[in-house]
Design a protein around this motif. Structure first.
Motif, PDB file in Angstrom:
ATOM      1  N   PRO A  37       0.806  -1.223   0.000  1.00  0.00           N
ATOM      2  CA  PRO A  37       0.000   0.000   0.000  1.00  0.00           C
ATOM      3  C   PRO A  37       0.840   1.274   0.000  1.00  0.00           C
ATOM      4  N   HIS A  38       0.299   2.274  -0.709  1.00  0.00           N
ATOM      5  CA  HIS A  38       0.903   3.604  -0.816  1.00  0.00           C
ATOM      6  C   HIS A  38       2.218   3.596  -1.588  1.00  0.00           C
ATOM      7  N   HIS A  39       2.337   2.632  -2.480  1.00  0.00           N
ATOM      8  CA  HIS A  39       3.471   2.577  -3.399  1.00  0.00           C
ATOM      9  C   HIS A  39       2.967   2.305  -4.809  1.00  0.00           C
ATOM     10  N   CYS A  40       3.757   2.741  -5.771  1.00  0.00           N
ATOM     11  CA  CYS A  40       3.377   2.625  -7.175  1.00  0.00           C
ATOM     12  C   CYS A  40       3.610   1.209  -7.688  1.00  0.00           C
ATOM     13  N   ASN A  41       2.751   0.771  -8.608  1.00  0.00           N
ATOM     14  CA  ASN A  41       2.912  -0.573  -9.162  1.00  0.00           C
ATOM     15  C   ASN A  41       3.881  -0.624 -10.348  1.00  0.00           C
ATOM     16  N   ASN A  42       4.475   0.520 -10.681  1.00  0.00           N
ATOM     17  CA  ASN A  42       5.451   0.580 -11.768  1.00  0.00           C
ATOM     18  C   ASN A  42       6.853   0.408 -11.187  1.00  0.00           C
ATOM     19  N   GLN A  43       7.526  -0.677 -11.537  1.00  0.00           N
ATOM     20  CA  GLN A  43       8.826  -0.963 -10.940  1.00  0.00           C
ATOM     21  C   GLN A  43       9.912   0.039 -11.321  1.00  0.00           C
ATOM     22  N   ASN A  44       9.661   0.868 -12.314  1.00  0.00           N
ATOM     23  CA  ASN A  44      10.647   1.883 -12.701  1.00  0.00           C
ATOM     24  C   ASN A  44      10.374   3.250 -12.072  1.00  0.00           C
ATOM     25  N   CYS A  45       9.342   3.330 -11.253  1.00  0.00           N
ATOM     26  CA  CYS A  45       8.957   4.612 -10.642  1.00  0.00           C
ATOM     27  C   CYS A  45       9.673   4.818  -9.314  1.00  0.00           C
ATOM     28  N   LEU A  46       9.923   6.078  -8.978  1.00  0.00           N
ATOM     29  CA  LEU A  46      10.527   6.443  -7.704  1.00  0.00           C
ATOM     30  C   LEU A  46       9.734   5.893  -6.523  1.00  0.00           C
ATOM     31  N   MET A  47       8.429   5.767  -6.674  1.00  0.00           N
ATOM     32  CA  MET A  47       7.584   5.343  -5.563  1.00  0.00           C
ATOM     33  C   MET A  47       7.326   3.841  -5.551  1.00  0.00           C
ATOM     34  N   TYR A  48       8.082   3.064  -6.313  1.00  0.00           N
ATOM     35  CA  TYR A  48       7.958   1.606  -6.266  1.00  0.00           C
ATOM     36  C   TYR A  48       8.489   1.116  -4.921  1.00  0.00           C
ATOM     37  N   TYR A  49       7.871   0.103  -4.363  1.00  0.00           N
ATOM     38  CA  TYR A  49       8.199  -0.285  -2.994  1.00  0.00           C
ATOM     39  C   TYR A  49       9.633  -0.776  -2.810  1.00  0.00           C
ATOM     40  N   GLN A  50      10.211  -1.426  -3.796  1.00  0.00           N
ATOM     41  CA  GLN A  50      11.549  -1.978  -3.616  1.00  0.00           C
ATOM     42  C   GLN A  50      12.637  -0.909  -3.612  1.00  0.00           C
ATOM     43  N   THR A  51      12.250   0.291  -3.942  1.00  0.00           N
ATOM     44  CA  THR A  51      13.236   1.364  -3.938  1.00  0.00           C
ATOM     45  C   THR A  51      13.707   1.704  -2.545  1.00  0.00           C
ATOM     46  N   GLU A  52      13.040   1.218  -1.542  1.00  0.00           N
ATOM     47  CA  GLU A  52      13.399   1.602  -0.183  1.00  0.00           C
ATOM     48  C   GLU A  52      14.311   0.609   0.514  1.00  0.00           C
ATOM     49  N   THR A  53      14.685  -0.474  -0.071  1.00  0.00           N
ATOM     50  CA  THR A  53      15.430  -1.456   0.702  1.00  0.00           C
ATOM     51  C   THR A  53      16.917  -1.437   0.437  1.00  0.00           C
ATOM     52  N   THR A  54      17.654  -1.961   1.369  1.00  0.00           N
ATOM     53  CA  THR A  54      19.102  -1.986   1.264  1.00  0.00           C
ATOM     54  C   THR A  54      19.569  -2.834   0.100  1.00  0.00           C
ATOM     55  N   ASP A  55      18.772  -3.781  -0.317  1.00  0.00           N
ATOM     56  CA  ASP A  55      19.157  -4.638  -1.428  1.00  0.00           C
ATOM     57  C   ASP A  55      19.279  -3.852  -2.730  1.00  0.00           C
ATOM     58  N   LEU A  56      18.705  -2.680  -2.763  1.00  0.00           N
ATOM     59  CA  LEU A  56      18.724  -1.885  -3.983  1.00  0.00           C
ATOM     60  C   LEU A  56      20.079  -1.228  -4.223  1.00  0.00           C
ATOM     61  N   PHE A  57      20.895  -1.163  -3.190  1.00  0.00           N
ATOM     62  CA  PHE A  57      22.169  -0.456  -3.312  1.00  0.00           C
ATOM     63  C   PHE A  57      22.978  -0.913  -4.517  1.00  0.00           C
ATOM     64  N   GLY A  58      23.133  -2.209  -4.652  1.00  0.00           N
ATOM     65  CA  GLY A  58      23.967  -2.722  -5.732  1.00  0.00           C
ATOM     66  C   GLY A  58      23.447  -2.354  -7.097  1.00  0.00           C
ATOM     67  N   PHE A  59      22.144  -2.196  -7.224  1.00  0.00           N
ATOM     68  CA  PHE A  59      21.573  -1.926  -8.532  1.00  0.00           C
ATOM     69  C   PHE A  59      21.555  -0.446  -8.888  1.00  0.00           C
ATOM     70  N   LEU A  60      21.888   0.401  -7.933  1.00  0.00           N
ATOM     71  CA  LEU A  60      21.982   1.827  -8.250  1.00  0.00           C
ATOM     72  C   LEU A  60      23.295   2.146  -8.947  1.00  0.00           C
ATOM     73  N   ILE A  61      24.236   1.211  -8.889  1.00  0.00           N
ATOM     74  CA  ILE A  61      25.540   1.452  -9.499  1.00  0.00           C
ATOM     75  C   ILE A  61      25.368   1.644 -11.006  1.00  0.00           C
ATOM     76  N   GLY A  62      25.755   2.813 -11.475  1.00  0.00           N
ATOM     77  CA  GLY A  62      25.684   3.080 -12.902  1.00  0.00           C
ATOM     78  C   GLY A  62      24.284   3.344 -13.422  1.00  0.00           C
ATOM     79  N   SER A  63      23.292   3.370 -12.562  1.00  0.00           N
ATOM     80  CA  SER A  63      21.911   3.599 -12.986  1.00  0.00           C
ATOM     81  C   SER A  63      21.459   4.998 -12.594  1.00  0.00           C
ATOM     82  N   PRO A  64      20.555   5.600 -13.347  1.00  0.00           N
ATOM     83  CA  PRO A  64      20.079   6.943 -13.001  1.00  0.00           C
ATOM     84  C   PRO A  64      19.195   6.911 -11.767  1.00  0.00           C
ATOM     85  N   ILE A  65      19.145   8.025 -11.068  1.00  0.00           N
ATOM     86  CA  ILE A  65      18.227   8.145  -9.940  1.00  0.00           C
ATOM     87  C   ILE A  65      16.808   8.060 -10.489  1.00  0.00           C
ATOM     88  N   PRO A  66      15.967   7.201  -9.922  1.00  0.00           N
ATOM     89  CA  PRO A  66      14.613   7.047 -10.456  1.00  0.00           C
ATOM     90  C   PRO A  66      13.777   8.318 -10.331  1.00  0.00           C
TER      91      PRO A  66
END
Length: 256
Positions: A211-240
């Motif tokens: 709840p209260h998160h976007c269903n688009n995985q490429n959006c800033l408000m996608y739920y997985q954007t908040e977890t520590t596991d995302l760190f590795g995938f930010l390497i070389g990727s633009p800020i959502p």
């Protein structure tokens, strides 16, 4: 109530990354809460329209209080300023000011600890034409060590600086700028009423499982954007950034 941004899913979602692994909503009920003015002591999303539009407040003051060695990343602050100017209608201006505060001398901070720190150090509140936001950077972890940041009131956010520093900026890690920018903008998105929590959806796009998160995985408000596991995938990727549905919600509620 609050929303949290965690570390644990920085890694599970690659470019789908961004802002929301432990973004949970909770009641904020510590005894210190009643020491804040009523206009700055409301549930998350309650001031979405006031933050977005110029109807009641034509300017915004963001105060960032930080503990020693955890001053905000300067480029992340510039990115936050651009994000706010892009989406908020504040013709009299948007100002971000920094405030150095003493260490809390704690390795872990609870929601009640954070609320107490806010009532101790927050000095700026809503005034006649200006709405005020308080962002606290602490030198320890949250009670859930995977959390990077929480939005716990209508104009209140806490960023866990130590957790971010330990997981970014090193060899093989995402840059601190990318991580802080993502966390700051995602948490501000919750204050702006995203998703379906103060800024009504123009098109259904809330993730029913998160709840209260976007269903688009490429959006800033996608739920997985908040977890520590995302760190590795930010390497070389633009800020959502916000997707079209989230932008439409903000525009319909007084934003740009």
């Amino acid at each position: 109530m609050f929303f949290s941004i965690s570390l644990r899913q920085w890694v599970v979602c690659c470019l789908t990354i961004i802002v929301c692994s432990s973004c949970n909503k909770q009641n904020s009920s510590s005894p210190s809460s009643d020491q804040l003015p009523a206009s700055n002591n409301q549930p998350v999303g309650a001031s979405a329209h006031d933050l977005l539009s110029a109807q009641h407040y034509d300017s915004l003051l963001v105060t960032i209080a930080y503990m020693p060695q955890f001053a905000p990343d300067q480029q992340a602050l510039q990115n936050l300023q651009q994000f706010l100017q892009q989406h908020l209608n504040k013709p009299a201006g948007i100002q971000i000011v920094l405030q150095s505060i003493p260490s809390g001398n704690q390795s872990t901070y609870s929601l009640q600890d954070i609320e107490h720190l806010e009532t101790t150090y927050r000095k700026s509140f809503n005034s006649q034409q200006q709405i005020s936001v308080f962002i606290l950077y602490v030198d320890g972890q949250y009670t859930n060590a995977q959390v990077l940041g929480i939005t716990y009131r209508n104009t209140s956010v806490c960023i866990f600086g130590k957790t971010i520093h330990q997981n970014s900026g090193g060899v093989g890690q995402a840059s601190r700028t990318a991580v802080e920018s993502t966390v700051l903008e995602h948490e501000f998105g919750h204050m702006l009423g995203l998703v379906n929590d103060g800024s009504p959806m123009q098109t259904p796009h809330e993730d029913s499982a998160h709840p209260h998160h976007c269903n688009n995985q490429n959006c800033l408000m996608y739920y997985q954007t908040e977890t520590t596991d995302l760190f590795g995938f930010l390497i070389g990727s633009p800020i959502p950034s916000l997707d079209n549905n989230c932008v439409s919600d903000l525009q319909a509620n007084g934003g740009k």
